[in-house]
Write a protein that holds these residues in place. Sequence first.
Motif, mmCIF file in Angstrom:
data_model
loop_
_atom_site.group_PDB
_atom_site.id
_atom_site.type_symbol
_atom_site.label_atom_id
_atom_site.label_comp_id
_atom_site.label_asym_id
_atom_site.label_seq_id
_atom_site.Cartn_x
_atom_site.Cartn_y
_atom_site.Cartn_z
ATOM 1 N N SER A 287 -77.624 -25.916 22.677
ATOM 2 C CA SER A 287 -77.086 -24.710 22.945
ATOM 3 C C SER A 287 -76.621 -23.818 21.751
ATOM 4 O O SER A 287 -76.245 -24.636 20.637
ATOM 5 C CB SER A 287 -75.830 -25.069 23.879
ATOM 6 O OG SER A 287 -74.941 -25.759 23.088
ATOM 7 N N GLU A 288 -76.651 -22.754 21.628
ATOM 8 C CA GLU A 288 -76.279 -22.030 20.369
ATOM 9 C C GLU A 288 -74.799 -21.852 20.498
ATOM 10 O O GLU A 288 -73.998 -21.371 21.550
ATOM 11 C CB GLU A 288 -76.859 -20.409 20.547
ATOM 12 C CG GLU A 288 -76.550 -19.666 19.306
ATOM 13 C CD GLU A 288 -77.094 -18.229 19.426
ATOM 14 O OE1 GLU A 288 -76.384 -17.274 19.346
ATOM 15 O OE2 GLU A 288 -78.369 -18.446 19.689
ATOM 16 N N GLU A 289 -73.916 -22.336 19.400
ATOM 17 C CA GLU A 289 -72.676 -22.514 19.246
ATOM 18 C C GLU A 289 -72.359 -21.413 18.130
ATOM 19 O O GLU A 289 -72.815 -21.667 16.942
ATOM 20 C CB GLU A 289 -72.215 -23.635 19.122
ATOM 21 C CG GLU A 289 -72.577 -24.746 20.273
ATOM 22 C CD GLU A 289 -72.018 -26.014 20.014
ATOM 23 O OE1 GLU A 289 -70.952 -26.392 19.378
ATOM 24 O OE2 GLU A 289 -72.750 -26.994 20.570
ATOM 25 N N LYS A 290 -71.345 -20.633 18.273
ATOM 26 C CA LYS A 290 -70.834 -20.026 17.131
ATOM 27 C C LYS A 290 -69.493 -20.269 16.702
ATOM 28 O O LYS A 290 -68.524 -20.748 17.882
ATOM 29 C CB LYS A 290 -71.215 -18.504 17.491
ATOM 30 C CG LYS A 290 -72.310 -18.078 17.780
ATOM 31 C CD LYS A 290 -72.761 -16.801 16.963
ATOM 32 C CE LYS A 290 -74.261 -16.545 17.103
ATOM 33 N NZ LYS A 290 -74.954 -15.316 16.427
ATOM 34 N N ARG A 291 -68.998 -20.136 15.542
ATOM 35 C CA ARG A 291 -67.621 -20.441 15.042
ATOM 36 C C ARG A 291 -66.954 -18.775 15.420
ATOM 37 O O ARG A 291 -67.411 -17.961 15.524
ATOM 38 C CB ARG A 291 -67.661 -20.414 13.610
ATOM 39 C CG ARG A 291 -68.089 -22.025 13.465
ATOM 40 C CD ARG A 291 -68.104 -22.283 11.906
ATOM 41 N NE ARG A 291 -68.622 -23.723 11.748
ATOM 42 C CZ ARG A 291 -68.973 -23.930 10.328
ATOM 43 N NH1 ARG A 291 -68.633 -23.457 9.364
ATOM 44 N NH2 ARG A 291 -69.459 -25.348 10.133
ATOM 45 N N SER A 292 -65.668 -19.163 15.350
ATOM 46 C CA SER A 292 -64.813 -18.031 15.498
ATOM 47 C C SER A 292 -65.132 -16.850 14.541
ATOM 48 O O SER A 292 -64.936 -15.508 14.993
ATOM 49 C CB SER A 292 -63.430 -18.317 15.703
ATOM 50 O OG SER A 292 -62.906 -18.797 14.349
ATOM 51 N N ASP A 293 -65.599 -17.111 13.426
ATOM 52 C CA ASP A 293 -65.916 -16.130 12.087
ATOM 53 C C ASP A 293 -67.320 -15.616 12.643
ATOM 54 O O ASP A 293 -67.726 -14.904 12.106
ATOM 55 C CB ASP A 293 -65.675 -16.799 11.030
ATOM 56 C CG ASP A 293 -66.735 -18.061 10.691
ATOM 57 O OD1 ASP A 293 -67.487 -18.357 11.471
ATOM 58 O OD2 ASP A 293 -66.601 -18.417 9.555
ATOM 59 N N GLU B 186 -87.187 -24.649 17.822
ATOM 60 C CA GLU B 186 -86.781 -23.415 18.314
ATOM 61 C C GLU B 186 -86.097 -23.453 19.731
ATOM 62 O O GLU B 186 -86.615 -24.022 20.670
ATOM 63 C CB GLU B 186 -87.628 -22.405 18.188
ATOM 64 C CG GLU B 186 -87.321 -21.043 18.554
ATOM 65 C CD GLU B 186 -88.410 -20.075 18.113
ATOM 66 O OE1 GLU B 186 -88.397 -18.897 18.798
ATOM 67 O OE2 GLU B 186 -89.352 -20.363 17.369
ATOM 68 N N ASP B 187 -84.821 -22.746 19.689
ATOM 69 C CA ASP B 187 -84.235 -22.783 21.191
ATOM 70 C C ASP B 187 -83.467 -21.458 21.296
ATOM 71 O O ASP B 187 -82.543 -21.214 20.525
ATOM 72 C CB ASP B 187 -83.363 -23.899 21.504
ATOM 73 C CG ASP B 187 -82.661 -23.943 22.791
ATOM 74 O OD1 ASP B 187 -83.022 -23.184 23.739
ATOM 75 O OD2 ASP B 187 -81.673 -24.548 22.909
ATOM 76 N N SER B 188 -83.951 -20.592 22.078
ATOM 77 C CA SER B 188 -83.104 -19.098 22.086
ATOM 78 C C SER B 188 -83.334 -18.484 20.839
ATOM 79 O O SER B 188 -84.324 -18.357 20.321
ATOM 80 C CB SER B 188 -81.653 -19.391 22.743
ATOM 81 O OG SER B 188 -81.486 -20.043 23.996
ATOM 82 N N ASP B 189 -82.129 -18.068 20.344
ATOM 83 C CA ASP B 189 -82.262 -17.338 18.954
ATOM 84 C C ASP B 189 -82.024 -18.067 17.889
ATOM 85 O O ASP B 189 -82.058 -17.712 16.891
ATOM 86 C CB ASP B 189 -81.243 -16.656 18.953
ATOM 87 C CG ASP B 189 -81.317 -15.257 20.143
ATOM 88 O OD1 ASP B 189 -82.444 -15.050 20.425
ATOM 89 O OD2 ASP B 189 -80.271 -14.576 20.758
#
Length: 162
Positions: A2-8, A36-39
């Motif tokens: 899963s694509e995980e992003k930090r708060s920044d 490759e998965d999603s973006d």
Amino acid sequence: MSEEKRSDGTMRVDTDLIRQLADLLTEKDLTEIEVEDSDRRITVKRQLTITTAQVAAPAAVAAPVAAAAPAQAAAPVTEESAASHPGTVKSPMVGTVYLSPEPNSSPFVAPGVKVAAGDTLLIVEAMKVMNPITAPKAGTVRQVLVQDAQPVEYDQPLVIIE
């Protein structure tokens, strides 16, 4: 994945996945793998360094003078102890070992023969290239650990010099 992003806003790197991919590269002897998965796309590459020595086939070499038997008969070194012996000359490559410059000629060295640093001990043929394996130091050949025309592996003990 899963694509995980930090708060920044930057992407969080899944180091466990990268380790698994790197292990897979080694296990399957690959140079690159991409997932490759999603973006998100992860590419893991490893660079292989291949070196080949371009050495001409050795010219006819005078056979070494046969030496007398050593003063004291030393017990033969086992393959396990040869790997850790300080006088062991190991194969720098995978190939076929030849103990003499040409078929039916005298071997370069034999147990009891004195050698000088730089003297040819044997030849390892790799990819149709004859690679002379030379003595790293002066001394007396204690034991030849391989036979003529035997396949050898990288870092395999070949000769013991004392």
